[in-house]
Scaffold this active site. Structure first.
Site, PDB file in Angstrom:
ATOM      1  N   GLU A   1      26.661 -40.143  13.921  1.00  0.00           N
ATOM      2  CA  GLU A   1      25.459 -40.969  14.041  1.00  0.00           C
ATOM      3  C   GLU A   1      24.897 -40.869  15.452  1.00  0.00           C
ATOM      4  O   GLU A   1      23.713 -41.072  15.669  1.00  0.00           O
ATOM      5  CB  GLU A   1      25.781 -42.428  13.698  1.00  0.00           C
ATOM      6  CG  GLU A   1      24.580 -43.337  13.744  1.00  0.00           C
ATOM      7  CD  GLU A   1      24.825 -44.678  13.092  1.00  0.00           C
ATOM      8  OE1 GLU A   1      24.549 -45.712  13.725  1.00  0.00           O
ATOM      9  OE2 GLU A   1      25.310 -44.693  11.935  1.00  0.00           O
TER      10      GLU A   1
ATOM     11  N   ARG B   1      18.817 -43.548   9.308  1.00  0.00           N
ATOM     12  CA  ARG B   1      19.023 -42.946  10.630  1.00  0.00           C
ATOM     13  C   ARG B   1      18.176 -41.684  10.847  1.00  0.00           C
ATOM     14  O   ARG B   1      18.587 -40.766  11.555  1.00  0.00           O
ATOM     15  CB  ARG B   1      20.516 -42.625  10.838  1.00  0.00           C
ATOM     16  CG  ARG B   1      21.416 -43.844  10.808  1.00  0.00           C
ATOM     17  CD  ARG B   1      21.139 -44.751  11.995  1.00  0.00           C
ATOM     18  NE  ARG B   1      22.058 -45.872  12.049  1.00  0.00           N
ATOM     19  CZ  ARG B   1      21.781 -47.106  11.647  1.00  0.00           C
ATOM     20  NH1 ARG B   1      20.588 -47.381  11.158  1.00  0.00           N
ATOM     21  NH2 ARG B   1      22.680 -48.064  11.735  1.00  0.00           N
TER      22      ARG B   1
ATOM     23  N   SER C   1      28.180 -47.294  16.499  1.00  0.00           N
ATOM     24  CA  SER C   1      28.823 -46.555  15.411  1.00  0.00           C
ATOM     25  C   SER C   1      28.790 -45.058  15.701  1.00  0.00           C
ATOM     26  O   SER C   1      27.725 -44.479  15.923  1.00  0.00           O
ATOM     27  CB  SER C   1      28.113 -46.839  14.088  1.00  0.00           C
ATOM     28  OG  SER C   1      28.254 -48.190  13.723  1.00  0.00           O
TER      29      SER C   1
END
Length: 297
Positions: A280, A159, A208
């Site tokens: 996230e 990420r 998410s």
């Protein structure tokens, strides 16, 4: 390049949450984007794709917002490669690869974002990542310079990429190796069916909410479930019953509702497991103390 004033961002974001942008531009070419970035020089700017991983504050964004359009939505399949603009949707990239019989893009099925956002956060699954397919990606700097980056220069990780946050991705070239068309089609459809079954698509969300903390800790969704947050509701927002790492908009949710759920989830995870969950999703338009409550940098 024309700047629009006080543009509501909620309708432009997948979450359907968020106040207005003080200024918003919709560049359709690299030239227009470079002009907009030079015009915004000295001020932090935001780039909004589908808003698939962005929570926008109820007061909106004081920073200039850019929505890429025009040539940035291009998608072209060539011999062994696919070139895609930053505004092209990730499912469209997956679909182009599937139809052309190109291997290795099944993990992008049903991922509700754009190529630019996917490059910025290294979108992917547990086994596959977007930057694994990249030959090069191009970005425009705040000074209007076009820069080409190879994967080793971007240093992609979970990420994250080591690319300045004020650079705007504009396009990328992906390796797209021909393979068995029927096997590729099966891989795509199987992956898509599993995602649609296990995740939440019928209500607005940003996917998410939390990053997985990594070994030795369990996945974020399991931590959220074990601290009793599955199904908890604040206002119009709820921790999803089907997948506890999703916070959904049941209708009329405000950013403050989502933030309250995030803060309580993080508090419980710290208290019970000594795990500091890290968002996230990206947060726009929040005060430093609000960001600190949910562990946002």
């Amino acid at each position: 390049m024309r700047w629009e004033r006080d543009v509501p961002l909620g309708p432009l974001a997948r979450y359907r949450i968020g106040g207005p942008a003080a200024r918003l531009a919709r560049p359709r070419s690299i030239g227009e984007l470079a002009a907009a970035l030079r015009d915004a020089a000295g001020r932090e700017h935001r780039v909004l794709g589908t808003g698939a991983n962005v929570l926008i504050g109820d007061a909106g964004s004081a920073e200039p917002v850019l929505v890429l359009d025009g040539e940035f939505a291009s998608l072209r399949v060539d011999d062994g490669t696919i070139e895609a603009g930053a505004a092209a949707r990730l499912p469209a990239l997956a679909g182009a690869a599937r139809r052309a019989g190109r291997d290795g893009f099944h993990f992008l099925e049903a991922v509700p974002g754009t190529v630019g956002g996917g490059l910025r956060m290294n979108a992917g699954s547990r086994e596959d990542w977007l930057w694994d397919r990249v030959r090069w990606a191009e970005a425009v700097t705040p000074e209007g310079e076009l820069v080409r980056l190879r994967p080793e220069e971007a240093a992609p990780a979970y990420r994250h990429v080591e690319v300045p946050t004020d650079w705007v991705f504009v396009r990328a070239l992906f390796t797209a190796t021909p393979g068995d068309a029927e096997a590729i089609r099966h891989a795509h459809l199987t992956f898509r069916e599993r995602k649609v079954r296990d995740q939440v698509y019928e209500l607005p969300s940003v996917g998410s909410t939390w990053k997985n903390p990594g070994p030795p800790h369990p996945a974020a969704w399991r931590i959220i479930e074990e601290v009793g947050m599955r199904g908890v509701r604040v206002g119009g927002a709820q921790v999803a019953e089907r997948h506890a790492n999703f916070i959904v908009n049941l209708g009329g949710a405000r950013a403050g509702d989502v933030l309250a759920l995030m803060a309580e989830t993080r508090r419980r995870a710290l208290t019970r497991f000594a795990v500091a969950l890290e968002p996230e999703i990206h947060l726009w338009g929040f005060a430093p103390e609000e960001r600190a409550r949910v562990g946002a940098a």
